[in-house]
Design a protein around this motif. Structure first.
Motif, PDB file in Angstrom:
ATOM      1  N   SER A 130       0.812  -1.221   0.000  1.00 35.18           N
ATOM      2  CA  SER A 130       0.000   0.000   0.000  1.00 35.18           C
ATOM      3  C   SER A 130       0.842   1.266   0.000  1.00 35.18           C
ATOM      4  N   GLY A 131       2.172   1.130   0.080  1.00 35.29           N
ATOM      5  CA  GLY A 131       3.041   2.299  -0.014  1.00 35.29           C
ATOM      6  C   GLY A 131       3.680   2.734   1.288  1.00 35.29           C
ATOM      7  N   LYS A 132       3.569   1.929   2.331  1.00 40.46           N
ATOM      8  CA  LYS A 132       4.098   2.325   3.642  1.00 40.46           C
ATOM      9  C   LYS A 132       5.619   2.481   3.620  1.00 40.46           C
ATOM     10  N   THR A 133       6.310   1.496   3.045  1.00 42.38           N
ATOM     11  CA  THR A 133       7.776   1.543   3.044  1.00 42.38           C
ATOM     12  C   THR A 133       8.293   2.701   2.202  1.00 42.38           C
ATOM     13  N   SER A 134       7.700   2.925   1.040  1.00 40.13           N
ATOM     14  CA  SER A 134       8.120   4.059   0.202  1.00 40.13           C
ATOM     15  C   SER A 134       7.910   5.373   0.935  1.00 40.13           C
ATOM     16  N   PHE A 135       6.834   5.454   1.677  1.00 42.10           N
ATOM     17  CA  PHE A 135       6.520   6.671   2.429  1.00 42.10           C
ATOM     18  C   PHE A 135       7.582   6.953   3.487  1.00 42.10           C
ATOM     19  N   VAL A 136       7.910   5.951   4.310  1.00 43.56           N
ATOM     20  CA  VAL A 136       8.871   6.206   5.388  1.00 43.56           C
ATOM     21  C   VAL A 136      10.282   6.406   4.833  1.00 43.56           C
ATOM     22  N   ARG A 137      10.623   5.719   3.757  1.00 45.82           N
ATOM     23  CA  ARG A 137      11.944   5.934   3.156  1.00 45.82           C
ATOM     24  C   ARG A 137      12.078   7.364   2.647  1.00 45.82           C
ATOM     25  N   THR A 138      10.996   7.891   2.103  1.00 41.42           N
ATOM     26  CA  THR A 138      11.023   9.275   1.628  1.00 41.42           C
ATOM     27  C   THR A 138      11.114  10.243   2.800  1.00 41.42           C
ATOM     28  N   LEU A 139      10.392   9.959   3.878  1.00 45.35           N
ATOM     29  CA  LEU A 139      10.495  10.801   5.068  1.00 45.35           C
ATOM     30  C   LEU A 139      11.937  10.863   5.566  1.00 45.35           C
ATOM     31  N   ILE A 140      12.598   9.717   5.591  1.00 45.49           N
ATOM     32  CA  ILE A 140      13.988   9.656   6.056  1.00 45.49           C
ATOM     33  C   ILE A 140      14.903  10.409   5.091  1.00 45.49           C
ATOM     34  N   ALA A 141      14.729  10.156   3.797  1.00 43.81           N
ATOM     35  CA  ALA A 141      15.593  10.783   2.794  1.00 43.81           C
ATOM     36  C   ALA A 141      15.480  12.303   2.811  1.00 43.81           C
ATOM     37  N   HIS A 142      14.301  12.811   3.150  1.00 39.32           N
ATOM     38  CA  HIS A 142      14.076  14.255   3.170  1.00 39.32           C
ATOM     39  C   HIS A 142      14.316  14.855   4.552  1.00 39.32           C
ATOM     40  N   GLY A 143      14.792  14.032   5.483  1.00 41.23           N
ATOM     41  CA  GLY A 143      15.126  14.537   6.807  1.00 41.23           C
ATOM     42  C   GLY A 143      13.940  14.876   7.679  1.00 41.23           C
ATOM     43  N   ARG A 144      12.771  14.328   7.366  1.00 40.57           N
ATOM     44  CA  ARG A 144      11.584  14.644   8.160  1.00 40.57           C
ATOM     45  C   ARG A 144      11.500  13.794   9.425  1.00 40.57           C
TER      46      ARG A 144
END
Length: 313
Positions: A130-144
């Motif tokens: 459903s996109g959970k892993t892509s979401f958290v990886r993006t949060l990490i990559a963007h420093g959020r």
């Protein structure tokens, strides 16, 4: 006893709130308002027929100015609340938006700023793919969020089992009891969540969390530390879920598995149920169905990294 506003004013308020909901809150089929002792109790009816208490408005004698109290699912009561501008009274539409931000789902991307997520326990709720892993990886990559904030059951499983086949102990190359493996994974996951919440830090539980039992275990941990619980729902339709699962190229989750998880999610993870279970806020994460990329979805939320804990530096 305080008096209710005149019937004409009651009718006008209902009409205004329903018009505002139709424009800004597409998940609502209708807004219901009942009056008692000078208060207007506002409920939102979802498209599926479920009704959620949202807020209580206090009649001040003026049509366009109301006192405001949020509904608290934990105790079934209402708490006097200020508007975002700090005032204790405002328009009924502002009250509906404030309650909707906390009790329903956020505005679509491009709305009025990111949705704040307080430091505490964040549960990702959604079927596989459903996109959970892509979401958290993006949060990490963007420093959020910090990388250590994400507690992934899949990653813990990989750490414990290594490259061994499912159900095999990498140290002995012997078959292991799947229930025993799951127990070890959950124990380690809980330990990591406890460590972060005890330090006043955010812990993001990255697993499906579609069943009430799975969520209850995590909510109980959060309550030990008086940490707020935010649930982020991932809700692609089934066709999109199946396509995304096929795109992942993984063999450990079949199409039948995805269908089963999606069915459980539909039955047991609606916003109203999550709030009734103890979530302080529930938000839907936009995805491909809404035309949002992982980066756009990540930008839709603002995470507080840490709260002050007495006795900690």
């Amino acid at each position: 006893m305080p008096k209710n506003p005149p019937e004409s004013m009651q009718h006008h308020l209902r009409r205004r709130l329903n018009a505002h909901a139709a424009e800004h809150w597409p998940r609502l089929a209708r807004v219901h308002v009942r009056f008692r002792a000078g208060f207007a109790y506002v409920e939102g009816e979802l498209k599926g027929g479920e009704r959620l208490p949202l807020c209580r408005l206090r009649f001040t004698g003026a049509l366009h100015t109301w006192g405001f109290a949020l509904y608290e699912a934990g105790n079934g009561g209402y708490r006097d609340t200020t508007f975002p501008n700090g005032l204790t009274a405002g328009s009924a539409e502002e009250a509906l938006d404030r309650a909707g931000d906390l009790r329903l789902t956020p505005h679509p991307p491009g709305g009025p700023g990111p949705t704040p997520v307080p430091a505490g326990l964040v549960l990702l709720v959604g079927p596989p793919a459903s996109g959970k892993t892509s979401f958290v990886r993006t949060l990490i990559a963007h420093g959020r969020i910090d990388e250590d904030a994400v507690i992934s059951s899949d990653e813990i499983r990989a750490e414990l089992l290594g490259a061994a086949p499912t159900g095999t102990d990498p140290d002995t190359d012997s078959e292991t009891d799947p229930d025993e493996v799951d127990a070890r994974i959950f124990e380690e996951r809980d330990r990591r969540i406890v460590a972060r919440l005890a330090a006043g830090q955010t812990a993001v539980a990255e697993s499906t969390n579609v069943t009430p039992q799975a969520r209850a275990r995590l909510i109980a941990i959060a309550r030990r530390f008086d940490a707020p619980v935010t649930m982020l729902r991932f809700t692609p339709d089934l066709d999109l879920l199946l396509r995304q699962n096929a795109e992942r190229g993984r063999t450990d989750t079949t199409a039948a598995d995805v269908r089963a998880y999606a069915g459980v999610m539909a039955r047991h993870a609606r916003p109203g149920q999550l709030l009734a279970e103890g979530a302080d806020a529930v938000h839907d994460v936009p995805g491909r169905l809404q035309g949002a990329t992982p980066a756009e979805a990540a930008a839709h939320f603002s995470f507080t990294r840490r709260t002050e804990v007495p006795g900690l530096p």
